[in-house]
Each structure stands twice: as C-alpha cells, then as structure tokens.
Design an enzyme around this catalytic site. Structure first.
Site, PDB file in Angstrom:
ATOM      1  N   ARG A  18       0.910  -1.314  -0.089  1.00  7.56           N
ATOM      2  CA  ARG A  18      -0.113   0.128   0.030  1.00  7.56           C
ATOM      3  C   ARG A  18       0.897   1.211  -0.066  1.00  7.56           C
ATOM      4  O   ARG A  18       0.396   2.246   0.026  1.00  7.56           O
ATOM      5  CB  ARG A  18      -1.312  -0.159   0.985  1.00  7.56           C
ATOM      6  CG  ARG A  18      -2.154  -1.124   1.211  1.00  7.56           C
ATOM      7  CD  ARG A  18      -3.513  -1.313   2.109  1.00  7.56           C
ATOM      8  NE  ARG A  18      -2.456  -2.015   2.870  1.00  7.56           N
ATOM      9  CZ  ARG A  18      -2.759  -1.956   3.987  1.00  7.56           C
ATOM     10  NH1 ARG A  18      -3.659  -1.177   4.929  1.00  7.56           N
ATOM     11  NH2 ARG A  18      -2.198  -3.043   5.410  1.00  7.56           N
ATOM     12  N   LYS A  25       8.827  -0.537   2.332  1.00  8.21           N
ATOM     13  CA  LYS A  25       8.044  -0.526   3.702  1.00  8.21           C
ATOM     14  C   LYS A  25       8.983   0.278   5.059  1.00  8.21           C
ATOM     15  O   LYS A  25       8.734   1.399   5.083  1.00  8.21           O
ATOM     16  CB  LYS A  25       6.719  -0.916   3.904  1.00  8.21           C
ATOM     17  CG  LYS A  25       6.353  -0.126   5.116  1.00  8.21           C
ATOM     18  CD  LYS A  25       4.820  -0.819   5.431  1.00  8.21           C
ATOM     19  CE  LYS A  25       4.920  -2.001   6.289  1.00  8.21           C
ATOM     20  NZ  LYS A  25       3.281  -2.684   6.273  1.00  8.21           N
ATOM     21  N   ASN A 177      -4.706  -7.781  19.421  1.00  8.97           N
ATOM     22  CA  ASN A 177      -3.166  -7.651  19.423  1.00  8.97           C
ATOM     23  C   ASN A 177      -2.289  -6.992  19.064  1.00  8.97           C
ATOM     24  O   ASN A 177      -2.196  -6.989  17.860  1.00  8.97           O
ATOM     25  CB  ASN A 177      -2.802  -9.171  18.936  1.00  8.97           C
ATOM     26  CG  ASN A 177      -1.406  -8.889  19.182  1.00  8.97           C
ATOM     27  OD1 ASN A 177      -0.829  -8.606  19.090  1.00  8.97           O
ATOM     28  ND2 ASN A 177      -1.139 -10.427  17.746  1.00  8.97           N
ATOM     29  N   ARG A 338      25.805  27.298   0.529  1.00  7.10           N
ATOM     30  CA  ARG A 338      25.890  25.984   0.330  1.00  7.10           C
ATOM     31  C   ARG A 338      26.989  25.064   0.669  1.00  7.10           C
ATOM     32  O   ARG A 338      28.011  25.361   1.723  1.00  7.10           O
ATOM     33  CB  ARG A 338      26.295  25.768  -1.428  1.00  7.10           C
ATOM     34  CG  ARG A 338      25.157  26.663  -1.978  1.00  7.10           C
ATOM     35  CD  ARG A 338      25.100  26.844  -3.258  1.00  7.10           C
ATOM     36  NE  ARG A 338      25.749  25.835  -4.366  1.00  7.10           N
ATOM     37  CZ  ARG A 338      27.285  26.087  -5.391  1.00  7.10           C
ATOM     38  NH1 ARG A 338      26.492  27.902  -5.806  1.00  7.10           N
ATOM     39  NH2 ARG A 338      27.268  25.318  -5.830  1.00  7.10           N
ATOM     40  N   SER A 410      31.893  47.574  -4.437  1.00  4.98           N
ATOM     41  CA  SER A 410      30.735  47.021  -4.229  1.00  4.98           C
ATOM     42  C   SER A 410      30.819  46.520  -5.920  1.00  4.98           C
ATOM     43  O   SER A 410      31.601  47.525  -6.750  1.00  4.98           O
ATOM     44  CB  SER A 410      29.435  48.262  -4.743  1.00  4.98           C
ATOM     45  OG  SER A 410      29.359  48.237  -3.261  1.00  4.98           O
TER      46      SER A 410
HETATM   47  C1  UD1 Z   1      -0.171  -8.814  12.602  1.00  6.04           C
HETATM   48  C2  UD1 Z   1      -0.716  -9.838  14.059  1.00  6.04           C
HETATM   49  C3  UD1 Z   1      -2.037  -9.723  14.558  1.00  6.04           C
HETATM   50  C4  UD1 Z   1      -2.048  -8.901  15.391  1.00  6.04           C
HETATM   51  C5  UD1 Z   1      -0.595  -7.288  14.180  1.00  6.04           C
HETATM   52  C6  UD1 Z   1      -0.723  -6.214  14.603  1.00  6.04           C
HETATM   53  C7  UD1 Z   1      -0.090 -12.522  13.271  1.00  6.04           C
HETATM   54  C8  UD1 Z   1      -0.325 -13.510  13.074  1.00  6.04           C
HETATM   55  N1  UD1 Z   1      -1.171 -11.270  13.473  1.00  6.04           N
HETATM   56  O1  UD1 Z   1      -0.978  -8.983  11.752  1.00  6.04           O
HETATM   57  O2  UD1 Z   1      -2.884 -10.253  15.618  1.00  6.04           O
HETATM   58  O3  UD1 Z   1      -3.365  -7.492  15.795  1.00  6.04           O
HETATM   59  O4  UD1 Z   1       0.315  -7.765  13.540  1.00  6.04           O
HETATM   60  O5  UD1 Z   1      -0.530  -4.767  13.468  1.00  6.04           O
HETATM   61  O6  UD1 Z   1       0.761 -12.659  13.796  1.00  6.04           O
HETATM   62  N2  UD1 Z   1       6.183  -9.908   8.781  1.00  6.04           N
HETATM   63  C9  UD1 Z   1       7.126 -11.005   7.730  1.00  6.04           C
HETATM   64  N3  UD1 Z   1       7.115 -11.962   7.253  1.00  6.04           N
HETATM   65  C10 UD1 Z   1       5.942 -12.834   7.548  1.00  6.04           C
HETATM   66  C11 UD1 Z   1       4.800 -12.055   7.250  1.00  6.04           C
HETATM   67  C12 UD1 Z   1       4.728 -10.617   8.126  1.00  6.04           C
HETATM   68  O7  UD1 Z   1       8.893 -10.380   8.227  1.00  6.04           O
HETATM   69  O8  UD1 Z   1       6.031 -13.581   6.200  1.00  6.04           O
HETATM   70  C13 UD1 Z   1       6.206  -8.423   8.630  1.00  6.04           C
HETATM   71  C14 UD1 Z   1       5.515  -7.910   8.445  1.00  6.04           C
HETATM   72  O9  UD1 Z   1       6.695  -7.113   7.497  1.00  6.04           O
HETATM   73  C15 UD1 Z   1       5.124  -7.046   8.928  1.00  6.04           C
HETATM   74  C16 UD1 Z   1       4.771  -7.920  10.430  1.00  6.04           C
HETATM   75  O10 UD1 Z   1       5.360  -9.288  10.535  1.00  6.04           O
HETATM   76  O11 UD1 Z   1       6.163  -6.007   9.557  1.00  6.04           O
HETATM   77  C17 UD1 Z   1       3.506  -8.016  10.595  1.00  6.04           C
HETATM   78  O12 UD1 Z   1       2.792  -8.960   9.322  1.00  6.04           O
HETATM   79  P1  UD1 Z   1       1.733  -8.474   8.927  1.00  6.04           P
HETATM   80  O13 UD1 Z   1       1.550  -9.028   7.671  1.00  6.04           O
HETATM   81  O14 UD1 Z   1       1.253  -6.779   9.079  1.00  6.04           O
HETATM   82  O15 UD1 Z   1       0.120  -9.136  10.297  1.00  6.04           O
HETATM   83  P2  UD1 Z   1      -1.010  -8.759  10.713  1.00  6.04           P
HETATM   84  O16 UD1 Z   1      -2.094 -10.042   9.873  1.00  6.04           O
HETATM   85  O17 UD1 Z   1      -0.905  -7.320  10.143  1.00  6.04           O
END
Ligand code: UD1
Ligand code: MG
Length: 468
Positions: A18, A25, A177, A338, A410
């Site tokens: 997004r 990001k 969470n 500069r 000047s």
């Molecule tokens: C996650 C939590 C959710 C919580 C929310 C809060 C899980 C399963 N769920 O969901 O309970 O309410 O965060 O924002 O953990 N990432 C990786 N590798 C992956 C997947 C994700 O590095 O395979 C990283 C993403 O870059 C991100 C973070 O983990 O920084 C969270 O991942 P995201 O997909 O945003 O989790 P949510 O679905 O938001």
C-alpha cells in the site's frame, strides 16, 4: 542475579504494497529517518543487547541501511518467501545467539514504539518468573483487522484469534493484539516448532504461541499506554500521521531542555538543540544539524547538516547545508550557504549572498548580493554588494584568497585563482585578475569623463528620434 540478555527480533520482510513504492516499506522515512531506525532505537533503549531483523522484500536495501547505521549490533535473517509471522520468527531464531535469555518481538513498521514502555514489558516478564510470555494489548476504537485477545472466565489470556479466522462472537472482542511481545528464548524456540498453518491464510502465525504459553505458566499482559505507540504504518497517510506525532515528541524534548520551538517548526530526529535557543515558525532542521545555546533560527529557514554556534542569528528564509555558522554570526535574510561554507564568529552574510566552500574569518562581512565560491576571506574583511568570486572557468574551480581587513568595493569581479593581500582595497567595479599586494589599491576601470551641458542636448536628440 545477572540481568537477562535480551535480543530483539524485528519482523520486516513484508512488501508494504500500500506504500505503492519500489522502496521497501520500512525504509520510508519520517522526521528524517527510516521507520525501522526508530524500532531498533526503541529496542536498544529497552535494553536489547542486539537485534535480528528479518528481511525479505527489498532486503539488499534494508541490509545496506542497517549495516551502515548500526554496524554489528544489528544482524539480518532472510525470509525469502513470506509464510507468516511465525515462520519469520523461526528464521530469526537461527540468527539469535544461544546466550539470549529473552526475546523482544517487534514489527519494523511501528516507528512510534516507546523504549520505556518496552522496558516495562521486559520487567513484567522478569517479575513473573513462571510466565514464558508477556505481551502488550490494546483497545482500539476499531478492532477490524487485528488479532483478538481470547481470555478465560478468570481473565487469563488463552490465545489470539486472527480477524480472518474469528467467529462473529470473537470479532465482538474489543481487546486486540498490537504485535509486541517478550518471550523466554527457550520457550519460544520450542513453541515455534509446534505451530501449524491451519488457518484462513495458510500461514504460520506467531500469535499461535500465545495458546501454547497459556498452559505453560501463563501469559502476562500490559495495556499499551497510548495506541499511537503501536500504530503500524501501511500507507503514506499513516506515515504522515505518525510523522506529526514524532515531530511533536521531538519538539517537546527540546522544549523541556529549555529551547523555544514554535509549533510549525520541523526538527528531525538526531538534531541537537541547546538551551535557550529559539526555533521560529516554519523552520526545518535536518540531518546532523546542531543549534547552540541562545541561537535564533528565524522564520522559514531550512538547515541541513549545519552547525550553528551559540548566540548566532539566522534571519528569515535562509537556506544552508553542510556548513558551520560561528558564535554571534548573522546570516540572512535570504542567504544561501552551500556545502563547506564556514562563517566565522561575528561574521555577517546578508541578503541574496550565496557562499560555497568558502570560509569567512571572524567579523568578515558580505552583506548584500554576492557570490562567494571557493574562497577564503580573512578576518574583518568587507565584501561589497554585487561582488562575484569568478571561481569557474568552465573546466576547473579556482580559489580566491582575501586578506584580513581587506575591502572589496561593490560590483567587483575577482577572477580566481587570485590573492588579495591584508588591508588591500579594491575599488568599486574592478575586475581583479592579478594578485593584489598587502595594503595596495587595485583599480581597473575606465576613467570617468563629464561633458558639461551634454545631458540636455542628448535628451532633445533622443526625443526627436522617438517622434519620427
Ligand atoms: C499481525 C498479528 C495480529 C496483530 C497485528 C498487529 C499475526 C499472525 N498476526 O497481523 O494478531 O493484531 O499484527 O499489527 O502475527 N512479516 C514478515 N514475514 C511474514 C509475514 C509478516 O516479516 O511472513 C512482518 C511484516 O513485514 C510486518 C509484520 O511481520 O512487519 C506483521 O505482519 P502483518 O502481515 O502486517 O501481520 P498482520 O496481519 O497485521
Ligand atoms: Mg499488519
């Protein structure tokens, strides 16, 4: 007892679709730094000895930034395919040293985390020696998308249900969470071998370790102090909102330190602002800028990597980068320093004066309309309005040296390379092409001739010509 050794794990492999950007990001910046920088700072402030960042999308860029900025305290683990937060944590654990007692689990896209709050989460776990896991919880106005906290009839946490997997009754739960945990390393290593991708997204969920911790000593929790602290950034509107919060926090730190900061000033993270200084409306301070005691940066100035000494005055709408401004010096209004400009103490650089790679000694003045490039101006010298250091011949840059107390009339052009001696005087409108000795006068211009009564004759001739 020795304090436990803490390693932070930062999940940052996701793409951040997004943001609509080729830049990963977590490298999008707010208040002058990529968001992941703040997450790591918070982890270190909470007592983490080191950090493992899980990278995936754009990992080369993320790794390069981390190595350059944090050196060896931050390591990376590559998650080539994003198979969920649990999978990402498994990969991180391969890089966590066996000595680590506690893991602080964070996400790379939450730049407003508060180090003190994370430290108290760590403390909560330390105070509950039976519990293998501590976590933050929150009650957002809108819980959509978040994992819901499941509690038993005694209020004990028994699990987390992801929004996509939740029943209607579970979706009605308002406690959610934020994705911030501390876990005992031994527990987490074991628990992560037990989770399964039996869910709507066919992913390994880190949140599933909560249900495993519940019967193994329990999960302790702490309500987040301010929901903004755990705000995750998914698009540029959220990035802007978080940046506003950060700018306010940064300004407040400086205000408490004794500086006056107007509400519309933007001061980046890492800028130093000393006591009793004033940062006026619309000022932007970036990079490795520092503002000395009692200095005033007036309306609309933009300073990038600039050292401003005590009691200096930078008047409105001046722009400076990679330069130094000495004690009690005055710049502006509308000056442009500069890179590698070095304005000495008590020196003045006035309106529409541009400097580059030029030193002005103590008390030297260039008050109006000048270009001073590749120059060295001695103490107390005076550079008149309209003076140009002609430093560039189309191929090379050349140096202009002006002695102490010299006076440049000047509208003079100083054709570099050239040296003007101490106390020398350059007459107005002179084109200096040869060195001028100390205390000499240089004058190079046509002699003036006055023709008595000629003005009236000229005017009538011109008038007649216009009528034809
Ligand atoms: C996650 C939590 C959710 C919580 C929310 C809060 C899980 C399963 N769920 O969901 O309970 O309410 O965060 O924002 O953990 N990432 C990786 N590798 C992956 C997947 C994700 O590095 O395979 C990283 C993403 O870059 C991100 C973070 O983990 O920084 C969270 O991942 P995201 O997909 O945003 O989790 P949510 O679905 O938001
Ligand atoms: Mg998320």
């Amino acid at each position: 007892m020795n304090s436990p050794r803490i390693t932070a794990v930062v999940l940052a492999a996701g793409q951040g679709t997004r943001m609509k950007s080729p830049l990963p990001k977590v490298l999008h910046a707010l208040a002058g730094r990529p968001m992941i920088h703040y997450v790591i700072d918070a982890a270190l402030a909470a007592g983490a000895a080191d950090v493992v960042v899980v990278t995936g999308h754009g990992r080369d860029q993320v790794e390069a930034y981390l190595a350059k900025t944090f050196g060896e305290r931050v390591r990376t683990a590559v998650q080539a395919e994003q198979r969920g937060t649990g999978h990402a944590t498994q990969i991180a654990l391969e890089k966590v040293a066996p000595e680590a007692d506690l893991l602080l689990l964070l996400c790379g896209d939450t730049p407003l985390l508060d180090g003190g709050e994370l430290a108290s989460l760590v403390k909560l776990l330390a105070e509950n020696p039976d519990a293998p896991l501590a976590m933050l919880t929150m009650r957002p106005a809108d819980a959509t998308g978040y994992g819901r906290i499941l509690r038993d009839e005694n209020g004990r946490i028994v699990g987390i249900r992801e929004h996509k997997d939740a029943s209607a009754a579970e979706r009605a739960i308002t406690e959610t969470n934020p994705g911030v945990y501390t876990a005992r390393a031994a527990f987490l290593r074991d628990a992560l071998t037990k989770i399964q991708p039996n869910n709507a997204q066919r992913e390994l969920y880190l949140t599933d370790v909560v249900a495993l911790a519940a019967p193994a000593g329990g999960v302790v929790s702490q309500l987040v102090r301010d929901p903004m602290n755990v705000a995750g950034i998914n698009d540029r509107a959220q990035l802007a909102e978080a940046e506003d919060v950060l700018y306010r926090r940064i300004a407040d730190v400086h205000r408490r330190g004794g500086a006056t900061i107007r509400t519309s000033a933007k001061i980046d993270a890492g800028v130093i602002v000393e006591a009793d200084s004033t940062i006026e409306h619309g000022v932007v301070l970036r990079g490795a800028t520092s503002i000395g005691v009692g200095a005033v940066i007036d309306v609309g100035c933009v300073l990038t990597d600039v050292r401003v000494a005590a009691s200096a005055l930078v008047k409105p709408y001046s722009v400076a980068s990679s330069s130094t401004i000495g004690e009690k010096a005055q710049i502006g209004p509308f000056s442009h320093l500069r890179p590698d400009s070095d304005v000495g103490p008590d020196a003045h650089v006035g309106n529409f004066v541009e400097t580059k790679k030029t030193r002005l000694g103590r008390g030297a003045k260039a008050n109006h309309l000048a270009y001073l490039g590749d120059g060295d101006v001695g103490a107390g010298a005076n550079i008149g309005a309209g003076t140009i250091f002609c430093n560039y011949d189309g191929f090379q840059k050349h140096k202009t040296t002006i002695g102490e107390g010299a006076f440049i009339g000047s509208d003079s052009q100083i054709v570099a390379p050239v040296k003007i001696g101490n106390g020398a005087y350059v007459a107005t409108g002179t084109t200096v092409t040869r060195d001028v000795p100390d205390d000499a006068l240089a004058i190079a211009r046509l002699k003036q001739e006055n023709k008595e009564g000629y003005a009236a004759r000229l005017k009538s001739r011109l008038k007649a010509a216009a009528k034809k």
